[in-house]
Structure formats: structure tokens, C-alpha cells
Design a protein around this motif. Structure first.
Motif, PDB file in Angstrom:
ATOM      1  N   GLN A  40       0.847  -1.208   0.000  1.00 47.90           N
ATOM      2  CA  GLN A  40       0.000   0.000   0.000  1.00 47.90           C
ATOM      3  C   GLN A  40       0.883   1.260   0.000  1.00 47.90           C
ATOM      4  OE1 GLN A  40      -2.682   2.099  -0.570  1.00 47.90           O
ATOM      5  NE2 GLN A  40      -3.896   0.465   0.373  1.00 47.90           N
TER       6      GLN A  40
ATOM      7  N   PHE B  14     -13.953   7.010   1.343  1.00 47.58           N
ATOM      8  CA  PHE B  14     -14.527   6.401   0.144  1.00 47.58           C
ATOM      9  C   PHE B  14     -16.036   6.632   0.112  1.00 47.58           C
ATOM     10  CE2 PHE B  14     -10.565   4.134   0.617  1.00 47.58           C
ATOM     11  CZ  PHE B  14     -10.157   3.893  -0.684  1.00 47.58           C
TER      12      PHE B  14
ATOM     13  N   SER C 142     -19.027  -0.603  -6.368  1.00 40.81           N
ATOM     14  CA  SER C 142     -17.931  -1.119  -7.180  1.00 40.81           C
ATOM     15  C   SER C 142     -16.755  -1.453  -6.290  1.00 40.81           C
ATOM     16  CB  SER C 142     -17.514  -0.043  -8.197  1.00 40.81           C
ATOM     17  OG  SER C 142     -16.209  -0.287  -8.656  1.00 40.81           O
ATOM     18  N   ARG C 143     -15.859  -2.309  -6.786  1.00 40.21           N
ATOM     19  CA  ARG C 143     -14.646  -2.660  -6.058  1.00 40.21           C
ATOM     20  C   ARG C 143     -13.774  -1.419  -5.886  1.00 40.21           C
ATOM     21  NH1 ARG C 143     -11.925  -7.115  -9.324  1.00 40.21           N
ATOM     22  NH2 ARG C 143     -11.046  -5.436 -10.541  1.00 40.21           N
ATOM     23  N   THR C 144     -13.777  -0.565  -6.932  1.00 40.35           N
ATOM     24  CA  THR C 144     -12.984   0.659  -6.853  1.00 40.35           C
ATOM     25  C   THR C 144     -13.911   1.842  -6.621  1.00 40.35           C
ATOM     26  OG1 THR C 144     -13.056   0.658  -9.250  1.00 40.35           O
ATOM     27  CG2 THR C 144     -11.020  -0.105  -8.229  1.00 40.35           C
ATOM     28  N   ARG C 145     -14.170   2.114  -5.352  1.00 44.04           N
ATOM     29  CA  ARG C 145     -15.045   3.243  -5.014  1.00 44.04           C
ATOM     30  C   ARG C 145     -14.259   4.538  -5.127  1.00 44.04           C
ATOM     31  NH1 ARG C 145     -16.241  -0.381  -0.448  1.00 44.04           N
ATOM     32  NH2 ARG C 145     -18.221  -1.385  -0.871  1.00 44.04           N
TER      33      ARG C 145
ATOM     34  N   PRO D 291      -7.234  -8.972  -7.377  1.00 41.88           N
ATOM     35  CA  PRO D 291      -8.689  -8.857  -7.476  1.00 41.88           C
ATOM     36  C   PRO D 291      -9.243 -10.191  -7.979  1.00 41.88           C
ATOM     37  CG  PRO D 291      -7.678  -7.881  -9.396  1.00 41.88           C
ATOM     38  CD  PRO D 291      -6.549  -8.391  -8.536  1.00 41.88           C
TER      39      PRO D 291
END
Lengths: 407, 135
Positions: free
Chosen positions: A252, A324, A330-333, A400
Motif C-alpha cells: 500500500q 470512500f 464497485s470494487r474501486t469506489r 482482485p
């Protein structure tokens, strides 16, 4: 690192930012703990101590800094071995208080997952409640089915178990003690019910879940003292780091201080359920989301040198996370902004030109209670620190799940 | 002297009337506004604590009715089972009145019953089921 033989203890010098620094070994610190002579403070207290005494002096004086967290951790559960009935049964399907447990292991072993809902009571009772009731010493209704085999002829059993009459009952949590976590809001026009609590419409609130400057992995951001085999406080007893937690994400993005700017490392923890205390393990239900489990975790960090000490002086103003928008399914907020925990703790933040109230989801009060208890236990020699037998991975990425054609 | 809690629902054409002023002047009532959601030419909602003698309160309520304003008495209240609370703060995320707040020193939950509008949002938001409604 360089080692020189100086007799009783090899003096290891460590290359830090300001040149060679003295080094206290895990064994030396443990000797002090056993003798009741270790100086132990919490990760909140160390901030003021270093401000007052300076890094050099504080590193000499302080041996251990205690960290803790008490928050909802869905990825938790317990293995139980029920013992054999007569005639015996190879349990194929198992229910505990009508909550299904996973029985696809040996004959009378099962895993009760925290988030599994009851088949008769729905979301109001689940695996987490079974775990809490077990710890409380209550009787749990066990029902199991089997197709029957030559060696295990019985096809059905209905009885009661409790923590005293089962063989092993140990919590094995695949993912606990997240190193930092997202903050949540909701830009849509309708109320959202999530694992981040109830999110009011039009960014009516922001929720966050952390012990911040008291949180274990935020005080050892590069996993120098916390690794596989580290003894931890879990649910009121002593347990261990078993492995990296699921979704462990050391890669990260990090700030200059080495602290991740969003969700990063995680720990898989193990501990004896029979020794746990319901003060530190509590079942939770999030409206229209489901069941989860509050887990109390504490980890003592040995102050090996000045660099380790510096890591434990991290403050809420130096730890950042992202807000967020949970209305985007969605997975990518989308990220609305970056924010420090000092701002989140203040009770409100600015979001799109509007003042929005903030609310915590993990209990800082309970985290402090654990850090204080751990301080006492390390201080009086009950709780020893342990050197990791293996380090946690320092670099790996989270995959993912993409939907694709099978081969 | 006694205190009651009530919510008032104003029809669109009544929003300009100084109702709380009248209650104070005409009936010697103490008014504590807990929540107000009033817009000109639209319906409005007001949640009040009213303190006064039994007789004055009765007269005040009749006056409210005579003005064509509907009111509802709060007969229920929220009970916080503090012993079972872990002080996580999830309820403070939904509390519109500020009755539920975190103490910024020791991070324990505080509940100010006076401010509570009995909206019951906390009952569902509490993951430990320690907030309940009672009559």
C-alpha cells in the motif's frame, strides 16, 4: 548490522538515521520483564514521554510500548473438536444454536465463522453470538448429520456442548488488526446500511474504524517486531500471530513516515477460546448487513532501539486514511478526500465545502483498557515478548477476483 | 411543574405564526426547542420540551390545537443499557439531535436524554443491541 562479542550479551549495533545506535535484544528485554523491572508504557503515553525526555533518553529507559485495538473484525471464527459420541458419527453437517458451522474437516472437528447467520433467527443471531456464548460458558445446542459409514455408523446427533466439555476450542481469525482502514461516506440520496455502519444520505456522516496512534500495526509500520509467532493479547488471553492475515497488503502507498495511507497489513491470529473473556470478545449485528465480531487485540512492542521507539511515537495527526464513497457499488469506489485521524477524531470534517459529522466504529475506550491491562501484565512479568520466528511479507500485492472463462 | 415532550406539525400556511412566543407569553410555559425544520410556505416540524404547571400545559396544548396545528406527545423514550455498551460510537453516526455523543477525553459514550427526540435511529444502528425503546 554488525555484531561484536562483549561477553554475556553480544552487543549488536544497528545503523540508524543518526549513525550507530545501541540495541536492546528481545532476550534482554524479556530478562527485565521476568524480573519485574521492565519499563512499560502505552503507545499514547510514549508520545508525551519522548517529547519531554527526547528520543535518546526515552529509548534507554523504556523497554516496551503496548498497543491495542477493539473493533469489529468479520474475518474471525473458531475451531472446535466435539469429542466422539457412542456410537460415533462422522459429522458432515453441523449446526450450533441453529447456526451452520463448517464440518468439511475430520469427523468431529468444525469451524464456526463469526458472520454465519442463524437459520432460524436470521441476522439477529450468528456465529459471533455462538462464540460469545461459548466464552460465557453457556450451553450450545449441537445438531449434526451424517450419511453414516462403516467406521462412523451414526447418522444424526442432537446434544448440548459448552467450553468445558469440548476438547479444543480455539479462535483462528484469518484477518484481524488491519493496519489502517478506509473511512466511509454516502453521496447518494438514500440511507445505506453497511459494515461501516449506517451511512446517511448526501454525505450526512463519515464513519471510521481505528485505534489510530494506539493501533498495533500503525506503531510497527514495517513489521520489524510483529511477525509470525509474536505473542499477542487476544480476547482476554495470550495468543499468537499465526500467519500474515488475508488481504495482507504491505505494498500500500505509504507516507514519508512509513505509515500506510490506506488499508495495508493484516494479521491471522490464534488463541484459546476457553481462556477468553466476553469483556474483550463481543458479537455485533450491523443493520441490514449482518453479523460481525468485536475482537480485542493488544500487542507489546519491544523498544529495540531509537528507530523502533520513533515508530511508536506516531500521532493521529500523522496517520492518514481515505474517505470512500460507499454509494458507488464497485470494487474501486471513488475517493472523496484524504484525511488524518486527528481530523476524524475532532467530530467533524470538511467535505465538498460542507461540515460533516464523523463517528467512530471501533472502541477507543476498550482499546485503551486493553493497552493498560497489557502494560500491567508485561510490567508484572505475566506477559513476555517474543521475537518473530519469521517476518511478515514486506512486499506482495492483493489480487482482485475477475470473472473469466474456465479452462 | 412537569415537563412534556411533543412534536408539532405545521401546515404550510401556519409557518409564519409566532407559536412558541404565544406559549411563553399567554401560558407561562418554558420552551426548549430540540429540533426545528421549518421553511417558509412549506410544512414545518418542531420538537419541544414544555415545562409548566399541569393547568398551563393543558391550556397550551388546547391553544396549539385551536391554531390548527397537529401535535404528538412523546410517550416513548430511549433506554441506554450502559453496562453492555462497548462505547464504539456507531450510534453517534446517526443521532440527529446530538443526544448521543462521544466524550472527547475518555471516549465513552454519553447520552443526554433531554436532547433525545426518540427518532429510534440508534436502536437499529447499535451493533450490540443496547439501545431500546420503552414506553
Amino acid at each position: 548490522m554488525e555484531s561484536r562479542d562483549t561477553g554475556a550479551y553480544p552487543l549488536i549495533l544497528y545503523r540508524g538515521r543518526d549513525g550507530w545506535m545501541g540495541y536492546k535484544s528481545f532476550d534482554e528485554i524479556n530478562e527485565k520483564i521476568k524480573g519485574g523491572k521492565a519499563v512499560v508504557v502505552t503507545a499514547e503515553e510514549i508520545i508525551g514521554i519522548v517529547e519531554e525526555k527526547g528520543v535518546k533518553q526515552a529509548a534507554k529507559e523504556v523497554d516496551v510500548v503496548t498497543t491495542a485495538t477493539f473493533g469489529p473484525m468479520c474475518s474471525s471464527g473458531a475451531f472446535i473438536n466435539f469429542g466422539h459420541s457412542d456410537p460415533p458419527i462422522r459429522m458432515g453437517k453441523v449446526w450450533l444454536n441453529d447456526v451452520p458451522a463448517y464440518a468439511g474437516v475430520a469427523a468431529v472437528d468444525a469451524y464456526i465463522g463469526a458472520t454465519e447467520p442463524s437459520e432460524t433467527r436470521g441476522l439477529e443471531y450468528g456465529g459471533a453470538h455462538v462464540i460469545e456464548d461459548l466464552i460465557a460458558g453457556k450451553d450450545i445446542k449441537l445438531y449434526a448429520e451424517s450419511y453414516g459409514t462403516d467406521c462412523y455408523p451414526r447418522k444424526e446427533i442432537s446434544t448440548c456442548i459448552n467450553k468445558n466439555n469440548v476438547n479444543q476450542a480455539y479462535m483462528f481469525n484469518p484477518r484481524n488488526a488491519y493496519q489502517n482502514y478506509a473511512a466511509a461516506t454516502n453521496s447518494s440520496d438514500k440511507i445505506l446500511y453497511t459494515y461501516m455502519g449506517t451511512l446517511l444520505p448526501q454525505c450526512g456522516n463519515v464513519t471510521y474504524s481505528t485505534a489510530g496512534e494506539l493501533s498495533p500495526l500503525l506503531n510497527d509500520p514495517e513489521y520489524r517486531t510483529i511477525g509470525i509467532g509474536t505473542r499477542v493479547f487476544i480476547g482476554g488471553t495470550q495468543g499468537y500471530v499465526a500467519w500474515q492475515g488475508t488481504q495482507h497488503n504491505p505494498g500500500q502507498a505509504r507516507g514519508e513516515n512509513g505509515v500506510p495511507l490506506a488499508a495495508a497489513g493484516t494479521l491471522a491470529l490464534i488463541g484459546d477460546l476457553k481462556q477468553m473473556d466476553t469483556r474483550f470478545i463481543r458479537a455485533a449485528v450491523y443493520e441490514k448487513y449482518g453479523v460481525s465480531l468485536f475482537v480485542g487485540v493488544g500487542i507489546p512492542i519491544p523498544i529495540l532501539d531509537e528507530e523502533m521507539l520513533m515508530k511508536t511515537t506516531i500521532k493521529n495527526s500523522e496517520i492518514f486514511t481515505k474517505i470512500f464513497d460507499y454509494s458507488v457499488q464497485s470494487r474501486t469506489r471513488p475517493v472523496l478526500r484524504s484525511v488524518s485521524y486527528e481530523e476524524l477524531r475532532s467530530g467533524s470534517i470538511e467535505l465538498n465545502g460542507k461540515t460533516v459529522p464523523t463517528a467512530p466504529l471501533s472502541s477507543l475506550k476498550k482499546a485503551r483498557e486493553i493497552a493498560e491491562l497489557l502494560k500491567k501484565q508485561v510490567g508484572n512479568g505475566e506477559f513476555l515478548i517474543s521475537q518473530p520466528v519469521e517476518s511478515l511479507p514486506a512486499a506482495n500485492k492483493v489480487n482482485p477476483l475477475d470473472v473469466r472463462e474456465g479452462s | 411543574m412537569k415537563t412534556i415532550k411533543l412534536s408539532l406539525h405545521f401546515p404550510a400556511n401556519h409557518v409564519t405564526k409566532p407559536l412558541t412566543y404565544d406559549l411563553v407569553k399567554k401560558f407561562d410555559l418554558q420552551i426548549n426547542i430540540l429540533h426545528a425544520d421549518i421553511q417558509l410556505n412549506k410544512t414545518g416540524k418542531l420538537i419541544l420540551d414544555i415545562t409548566g404547571t399541569e393547568w398551563n400545559i393543558e391550556s397550551g396544548l388546547k391553544y396549539i390545537e385551536d391554531q390548527g396545528i397537529k401535535y404528538k406527545l412523546f410517550t416513548k423514550s430511549i433506554i441506554w443499557q450502559e453496562d453492555s455498551c462497548v462505547h464504539c460510537g456507531a450510534c453517534t453516526a446517526v443521532c440527529p439531535s446530538g443526544a448521543l455523543q462521544m466524550d472527547k477525553m475518555d471516549w465513552s459514550l454519553t447520552f443526554d436524554k433531554e436532547k433525545c427526540m426518540v427518532c429510534e435511529l440508534c436502536v437499529k444502528a447499535c451493533p450490540l443491541n443496547v439501545m431500546c425503546v420503552t414506553i
